[in-house]
Design an enzyme around this catalytic site. Structure first.
Site, mmCIF file in Angstrom:
data_model
loop_
_atom_site.group_PDB
_atom_site.id
_atom_site.type_symbol
_atom_site.label_atom_id
_atom_site.label_comp_id
_atom_site.label_asym_id
_atom_site.label_seq_id
_atom_site.Cartn_x
_atom_site.Cartn_y
_atom_site.Cartn_z
ATOM 1 N N ILE A 148 0.851 -1.195 0.000
ATOM 2 C CA ILE A 148 0.000 0.000 0.000
ATOM 3 C C ILE A 148 0.885 1.242 0.000
ATOM 4 C CG2 ILE A 148 -1.823 1.249 1.211
ATOM 5 C CD1 ILE A 148 -2.681 -1.389 2.445
ATOM 6 N N ASP A 149 0.702 2.099 -0.993
ATOM 7 C CA ASP A 149 1.530 3.297 -1.133
ATOM 8 C C ASP A 149 0.906 4.540 -0.511
ATOM 9 O OD1 ASP A 149 3.456 1.868 -2.630
ATOM 10 O OD2 ASP A 149 2.250 2.119 -4.446
ATOM 11 N N THR A 150 -0.417 4.603 -0.503
ATOM 12 C CA THR A 150 -1.115 5.815 -0.076
ATOM 13 C C THR A 150 -2.173 5.479 0.969
ATOM 14 O OG1 THR A 150 -0.801 6.796 -2.266
ATOM 15 C CG2 THR A 150 -2.465 7.801 -0.848
ATOM 16 N N LYS B 177 5.393 6.215 2.982
ATOM 17 C CA LYS B 177 4.011 6.184 2.534
ATOM 18 C C LYS B 177 3.493 7.603 2.287
ATOM 19 C CE LYS B 177 3.981 1.727 3.293
ATOM 20 N NZ LYS B 177 4.010 0.758 2.159
ATOM 21 N N GLN B 178 2.590 7.720 1.325
ATOM 22 C CA GLN B 178 1.956 9.005 1.046
ATOM 23 C C GLN B 178 0.685 9.113 1.877
ATOM 24 O OE1 GLN B 178 0.571 9.623 -3.010
ATOM 25 N NE2 GLN B 178 1.119 11.789 -2.910
#
Length: 250
Positions: free
Chosen positions: A82-84, A115-116
């Site tokens: 999961i990036d965001t 992470k964003q």
């Protein structure tokens, strides 16, 4: 069949859904050492047709309860893909002026992991600039571009449509600030210092400020009948309506 009946038909067709099984969660999040939890994960989901009302009353077993984990040191492997992450604010990250236990530590850990983060809120009382200051007081550096609020969403909606008239506001300071930051002129405030009551004669004599082209409505702790009456007159001459209503814009 009336239009109202047709609109309600889908609601009548709804059926209760089965409770999520332990299989729906990462194994490491299920109470460790639980044989019943692991066996429950292997069972097929209950069919919605066979789901009985009695199942709604059933309490989950102690072994199947999912335990939250604090992200105060490192981000677990389950979140690697999961990036965001998008967070609500009121009641999620803070309550009033105090951070909810573990929230700032979790955000810090996610930031450290690259992470964003984005923060959304349907609370129109505060501008993004105010929220940046609040985050800072709680111990986290946040940029305005990472915050999407209801007040900003309404202002951006008008700006995207090349709105060049005045906006009459029923709401708190956050709406005024976001409108003014995007160069949208705000009409004179009505009803704050005036009496909240209004006679028929006063309503007839009430004049609407020229150039009002939109009404932006949000939560207003000083809402009264005079503001409502003035807004109703504005509606007769506006061509745009931006309305900040909970659970609709965000």
């Amino acid at each position: 069949m009336s239009s109202l009946s047709r609109s309600l038909l889908p609601l009548r067709a709804l059926r209760p859904l089965p409770r999520l099984s332990a299989k729906s969660y990462p194994k490491s999040w299920v109470n460790p050492g639980s044989k019943s939890a692991l066996s429950a994960a292997c069972k097929p989901a209950v069919s919605a047709k066979k789901f009985s009302a009695n199942a709604l009353k059933a309490e989950p077993s102690a072994e199947a309860i999912v335990h939250p984990r604090y992200l105060d040191e490192h981000v677990p492997g389950e979140l690697d893909s999961i990036d965001t992450f998008i967070f609500d604010c009121d009641g999620v990250l803070w309550k009033g002026g105090n951070a909810i236990n573990g929230s700032i530590e979790a955000l810090t850990a996610l930031r450290r992991a690259g992470k964003q983060l984005f923060f959304v809120t349907n609370n129109s009382a505060h501008s993004r600039a105010e929220m940046v200051q609040k985050f800072s007081r709680l111990g986290l550096d946040v940029e305005k571009t990472e915050i999407i609020g209801a007040a900003y969403a309404a202002a951006a909606w008008l700006k995207a449509r090349n709105f060049c008239e005045k906006a009459y506001v029923i709401g708190e300071r956050g709406i005024y600030d976001e409108l003014e930051e995007l160069g949208i002129e705000v009409a004179t405030r009505i009803g704050d210092a005036d009496s909240s009551e209004m006679t028929d004669a006063e309503f007839i004599e009430l004049e609407v400020e020229e150039g009002v082209g939109a009404i932006v409505v949000g939560g207003d702790s000083a809402f009264n009948y005079r503001k409502l009456a003035y807004a109703s007159l504005c509606l007769q001459q506006v061509r745009l309506l931006a309305c900040l209503q909970m659970h609709q814009l965000l």
